[in-house]
Design a protein around this motif. Structure first.
Motif, short mmCIF file in Angstrom:
data_model
loop_
_atom_site.label_atom_id
_atom_site.label_comp_id
_atom_site.label_asym_id
_atom_site.label_seq_id
_atom_site.Cartn_x
_atom_site.Cartn_y
_atom_site.Cartn_z
N THR A 51 -5.63 3.03 10.70
CA THR A 51 -4.89 4.30 11.30
C THR A 51 -5.35 5.74 10.78
OG1 THR A 51 -2.95 3.80 10.15
CG2 THR A 51 -3.11 2.89 12.24
N GLY A 52 -5.71 5.45 9.38
CA GLY A 52 -6.06 6.95 8.79
C GLY A 52 -6.55 6.68 7.51
N GLU A 55 -4.59 4.97 4.52
CA GLU A 55 -4.29 3.34 4.76
C GLU A 55 -5.59 2.81 4.16
OE1 GLU A 55 -3.96 -0.14 8.03
OE2 GLU A 55 -3.48 1.91 8.67
N ALA A 56 -6.75 3.35 4.38
CA ALA A 56 -8.03 2.96 3.73
C ALA A 56 -7.98 3.08 2.20
CB ALA A 56 -9.14 3.69 4.53
N GLN A 57 -7.56 4.38 1.87
CA GLN A 57 -7.36 4.63 0.47
C GLN A 57 -6.38 3.54 -0.43
OE1 GLN A 57 -6.31 8.56 0.04
NE2 GLN A 57 -8.56 9.33 0.37
#
Length: 92
Positions: A51-52, A55-57
């Motif tokens: 979603t952004g 969240e990936a980090q």
């Protein structure tokens, strides 16, 4: 031998009372049908979309922490003090 085992099995099965299935409530009467979901999101080879960037980090940070913990667990432990320090670090 096989006939003896089969006869013993049938004898033991006939000793107990048969359940009365006519009085058991039907599951279909008590609950609605389950909701069917599409399989496309599950079978997508790319996986779920993020979603952004946050969240990936967070996922990358978690993976890095797991890799660090795996590296710590792979190291040999020389003495009892080092083992206790490892236990304390992993439990906290």
């Amino acid at each position: 031998m096989t006939r003896t085992v089969l006869l013993a099995f049938l004898t033991l099965c006939s000793c107990g009372p048969w359940p009365d299935t006519s009085s058991a409530p039907l599951a279909r009467q008590n609950q609605p049908w389950p909701q069917l979901l599409p399989l496309d999101p599950i079978l997508d080879p790319a996986g779920p979309a993020f979603t952004g960037d946050a969240e990936a980090q967070a996922l990358s940070a978690r993976a890095a922490a797991l890799r660090t913990r795996a590296a710590v667990l792979r190291r040999p432990v020389e003495d009892e003090a080092a083992m206790e320090a490892l236990r304390a670090r992993l439990s906290g």
